[in-house]
Write a protein that holds these residues in place. Structure first.
Motif, PDB file in Angstrom:
ATOM      1  N   VAL A  84       0.845  -1.193   0.000  1.00  0.00           N
ATOM      2  CA  VAL A  84       0.000   0.000   0.000  1.00  0.00           C
ATOM      3  C   VAL A  84       0.880   1.243   0.000  1.00  0.00           C
ATOM      4  O   VAL A  84       1.901   1.291   0.686  1.00  0.00           O
ATOM      5  CB  VAL A  84      -0.898   0.023   1.254  1.00  0.00           C
ATOM      6  N   GLY A  85       0.490   2.251  -0.743  1.00  0.00           N
ATOM      7  CA  GLY A  85       1.220   3.514  -0.708  1.00  0.00           C
ATOM      8  C   GLY A  85       0.791   4.433  -1.824  1.00  0.00           C
ATOM      9  O   GLY A  85      -0.040   4.100  -2.666  1.00  0.00           O
TER      10      GLY A  85
ATOM     11  N   ASP B  13      -1.772  -6.152  -9.599  1.00  0.00           N
ATOM     12  CA  ASP B  13      -1.285  -4.775  -9.484  1.00  0.00           C
ATOM     13  C   ASP B  13      -2.410  -3.775  -9.730  1.00  0.00           C
ATOM     14  O   ASP B  13      -3.348  -4.041 -10.480  1.00  0.00           O
ATOM     15  CB  ASP B  13      -0.163  -4.565 -10.502  1.00  0.00           C
ATOM     16  N   ASP B  14      -2.281  -2.603  -9.080  1.00  0.00           N
ATOM     17  CA  ASP B  14      -3.233  -1.493  -9.262  1.00  0.00           C
ATOM     18  C   ASP B  14      -4.666  -1.910  -8.946  1.00  0.00           C
ATOM     19  O   ASP B  14      -5.606  -1.645  -9.718  1.00  0.00           O
ATOM     20  CB  ASP B  14      -3.149  -0.928 -10.683  1.00  0.00           C
ATOM     21  N   LEU B  15      -4.862  -2.534  -7.799  1.00  0.00           N
ATOM     22  CA  LEU B  15      -6.199  -3.012  -7.417  1.00  0.00           C
ATOM     23  C   LEU B  15      -7.192  -1.881  -7.190  1.00  0.00           C
ATOM     24  O   LEU B  15      -8.397  -2.120  -7.158  1.00  0.00           O
ATOM     25  CB  LEU B  15      -6.101  -3.876  -6.158  1.00  0.00           C
ATOM     26  N   HIS B  16      -6.698  -0.654  -7.023  1.00  0.00           N
ATOM     27  CA  HIS B  16      -7.633   0.475  -6.869  1.00  0.00           C
ATOM     28  C   HIS B  16      -8.436   0.708  -8.148  1.00  0.00           C
ATOM     29  O   HIS B  16      -9.425   1.446  -8.136  1.00  0.00           O
ATOM     30  CB  HIS B  16      -6.872   1.749  -6.491  1.00  0.00           C
TER      31      HIS B  16
ATOM     32  N   TYR C   6      -2.032  -1.488  -4.221  1.00  0.00           N
ATOM     33  CA  TYR C   6      -3.027  -0.450  -4.462  1.00  0.00           C
ATOM     34  C   TYR C   6      -2.587   0.869  -3.845  1.00  0.00           C
ATOM     35  O   TYR C   6      -1.771   0.921  -2.922  1.00  0.00           O
ATOM     36  CB  TYR C   6      -4.409  -0.854  -3.923  1.00  0.00           C
ATOM     37  N   ARG C   7      -3.131   1.946  -4.390  1.00  0.00           N
ATOM     38  CA  ARG C   7      -2.849   3.296  -3.887  1.00  0.00           C
ATOM     39  C   ARG C   7      -3.852   3.643  -2.796  1.00  0.00           C
ATOM     40  O   ARG C   7      -5.059   3.689  -3.060  1.00  0.00           O
ATOM     41  CB  ARG C   7      -2.965   4.328  -5.003  1.00  0.00           C
TER      42      ARG C   7
END
Length: 709
Positions: free
Chosen positions: A22-23, A142-145, A173-174
């Protein structure tokens, strides 16, 4: 990395794990996952990647499709058949490439929407666990948001099955993208309850580490003062720092001879500014190509760029692409010919945000036309992508193709049990046609009827029981059009769609079914299917004689056609109707016959109802011992996590009734509480609960249950 390698070691030993990195954007989530992937491969694990994309247009379950498709491509036929086993046909609904290797797959039997999705999720989960037996798996999503709802639901399902597996699942995710209303936020709340789940927040590099990074990547050792200045601008974000270092190196400002002051360095204020300055160093031709690519998406196809390049020759296009690669702005997609991707989503976003609205619309129109040319006869398989670009270009291209591809994309989403995606596609098509989404207006043509019928089917799998009347109204609109133009097959399909559930009575449904029956020959197979449902509906509404006649006809047709599922369904309806009219033995006989004939492919509705009425009627007859095995079987169904909430509640009625009759108040209250948690207004649980509380001196508590709506 120590935390991640420990999670990997657990997975290698058979204790599955799930870790979320996360970040903020550019903090190093993907790079960290990549470092772990290299280590995992050294330890003998098979690493599979799947990426989500911000723009619409990707098929449902896209990150899962990428990962599993890569595995299928590298797997031999015998191994794939063994690991997928009976679930291969279900998984092929989502990943058609499986048919290229397993050419003899038969379509799976039709199920209710929720049951079909459970079957798909269970098949994928079982396959992944089986594949991990021969070689441990590391899955990176990747990029689950940006993930679609269906992908997140599958992630939740897998998380509950990971504990005893050799699978490590890494998600990135972001956290800056999430609000309480974000779809991923709901999934994370579910995942956090699972013991296999961990969250790893990445905070960026420190000041000393920045100096080490510069020296390691450029060979330049800067003064502490200059390093501190760079850190103050980048705040330790690795991507921002790397882009600044590249920019300064490319401009000649960052060399081993640099002895200037911090003020002498021209440092961009933000990550998009530094990307913009690096883009300014490219040729005009390269910037033009990258701008077009940014509107296509994070990944793009060279062949499509070639179609869109206009006056640019293929050699000039290759030069522009090579230039972008040399500047570390794009890179090859591993394992795919002529496909590229931006090295970071921020580069794509920076380029796309610089495009004016009118230019963006024209680019989307050109991309949509280029995709039609590129895909040729295979455009239907890429309908979601085409619908996205035609939606963005609608002011220039009009609604016709947007509606066409939205309809195709909706049907594809339905076929893969991605009901939330299907709703989005069908609604977009209806809005483009300026048709009321409520389904209160008649469908003007076949396309509109197909959109409405598709929307109803998708919604029936996602809405609460009390909203099914709205879904039925939408089906009626489609049915009226089909019946009016003589499209009997589609009219029957609309009438047959299993909208009614246990305990739900929809006004007008009986009349609707009666009209559908008049459209088909009286003794046809279609008539048998319609009569089966019609008998159950009118029997529940009080017409015992009419129901018996319809159900007897349906059973005769089912036996003639050797349609066992239809016979089981009809016997189940017969058990329901007989029980409601107090013919207990008749209800038991029908229910037992349905149970005896069942093959395991029945819908959850049929499986629950046949047992419910068998147990209920036996209890009414006073045969508690005979009712017990059926009540316990239903209790087992209720404990399955994927059982529909209304089915959970009704499955617990027989065991709660049995406990009540045996005087086991404690067990009765426990089963009653579980059933009412799933369906708070179930009268068959509320009424005995009120009676028990009053009979045992808890009248105040009894009143609480009595006062429920």
């Amino acid at each position: 990395m120590a935390e991640l390698t420990a999670a990997l070691d657990d997975a290698l030993s058979g204790q599955g794990r799930m870790v979320m990195l996360v970040g903020e954007p550019g903090i190093g989530k993907t790079r960290t996952a990549g470092e772990l992937a290299s280590y995992a491969e050294q330890q003998g694990a098979n690493v599979l990647w799947g990426r989500c994309y911000e723009e619409e247009g990707a098929p449902p379950y896209w990150p899962w499709v990428q990962a599993i498709r890569a595995y299928v491509q590298q797997c031999d036929v015998g191994q794939l058949r063994s690991e997928m086993s009976q679930g291969a046909a279900n998984i092929a609904d989502v990943i058609p490439e499986i048919h290229n290797k397993l050419t003899d797959l038969k379509p799976p039997p039709a199920l209710e929407p929720e049951a079909a999705r459970f079957r798909l999720f269970d098949s994928i989960t079982t396959f992944l666990k089986s594949a991990a037996q021969s070689q441990p798996l590391m899955l990176v999503l990747d990029d689950l948001h940006w993930a679609d709802r269906s992908s997140l639901l599958l992630l939740e399902f897998l998380a509950r099955e990971l504990r005893e597996s050799r699978i490590l699942l890494i998600g990135c995710y972001r956290d800056t993208e999430l609000s309480r209303q974000h779809t991923l936020a709901e999934t994370l709340a579910q995942l956090s309850r699972e013991p296999v789940f961990r969250r790893q927040v990445l905070r960026g590099l420190g000041q000393d580490e920045l100096g080490q990074l510069i020296e390691a990547t450029t060979g330049v050792k800067l003064s502490q003062e200059v390093t501190d200045t760079l850190y103050a601008h980048t705040e330790g974000n690795p991507f921002f720092m790397t882009e600044v270092i590249r920019l300064l190196s490319e401009s000649g400002e960052l060399t081993s001879e640099y002895i200037g002051t911090p003020e002498g360095l021209r440092i961009p204020e933000g990550v998009r500014e530094v990307i913009g300055q690096r883009l300014n160093r490219l040729s005009e031709q390269c910037n033009e190509v990258l701008t077009t690519a940014s509107i296509i998406g994070r990944e793009f196809d060279f062949r499509l760029l070639n179609i869109l390049s206009g006056g640019m020759s293929e050699d000039q296009l290759l030069q522009a692409v090579d230039e972008a690669v040399s500047f570390h702005l794009i890179e090859d997609v591993p394992g795919q010919m002529d496909r590229y991707q931006f090295v970071h989503a921020l580069i794509q976003q920076t380029l796309a945000e610089e495009v004016t609205t009118s230019h963006r619309v024209r680019l989307h129109a050109r991309i949509a036309a280029g995709l039609e040319e590129l895909y040729g006869d295979d455009v239907e398989a890429h309908a979601a992508e085409l619908a996205h670009h035609f939606a963005e270009a609608q002011t220039a291209t009009g609604p016709a193709k947007l509606v066409r591809y939205s309809l195709l994309a909706g049907e594809l989403a339905l076929a893969s049990h991605a009901y939330e995606d299907a709703i989005t596609h069908f609604e977009r098509g209806l809005v483009a046609r300026d048709i009321d989404l409520s389904g209160t207006n008649a469908a003007p043509d076949e396309e509109a009827a197909d959109l409405l019928f598709g929307l109803a089917r998708a919604k029936s799998a996602t809405v609460e029981r009390y909203q099914l009347r709205e879904v039925f109204a939408t089906i009626i609109c489609a049915f009226e059009y089909y019946a009016g133009v003589g499209d009997v097959a589609q009219a029957v399909a609309a009438a047959e769609f299993p909208i009614e559930t246990l305990g739900t009575r929809i006004p007008g449904l009986a009349e609707f079914m009666a009209r559908a029956i008049t459209l088909v020959p009286a003794d046809s197979h279609e008539a048998g299917r319609l009569l089966s449902r019609y008998g159950g509906i009118i029997g529940g509404a009080g017409d015992y004689e009419g129901a018996q006649k319809a159900l007897e006809q349906a059973i005769a047709i089912a036996r003639r056609e050797e349609d066992v599922p239809l016979e089981v369904q009809t016997l189940t309806y017969a058990a329901d109707v007989s029980g409601r009219h107090l013919h207990w033995q008749e209800s038991v006989d029908n229910g037992l016959r349905a149970i005896e004939l069942a093959t395991g492919d029945e819908t959850p509705w049929t499986k629950v109802l046949s047992r419910v009425w068998t147990a209920r009627s036996l209890l009414r007859m006073g045969d508690l011992d005979a009712a017990r095995p059926h009540a316990l079987f239903l209790t087992g169904l209720a404990e399955m996590r994927t059982t529909r909430r209304s089915h959970v509640s009704n499955s617990l009625v027989p065991i709660s009734s049995l406990s009540y009759l045996e005087g086991n108040w404690k067990a009765f209250r426990e089963y009653s509480d579980r059933g009412l948690e799933a369906s708070p207004e179930n009268p068959e649980l509320l009424l005995p609960r009120v009676l028990l509380e009053c009979q045992t001196g808890e009248s105040a508590l009894g009143k609480v249950f009595l006062d429920r709506p």
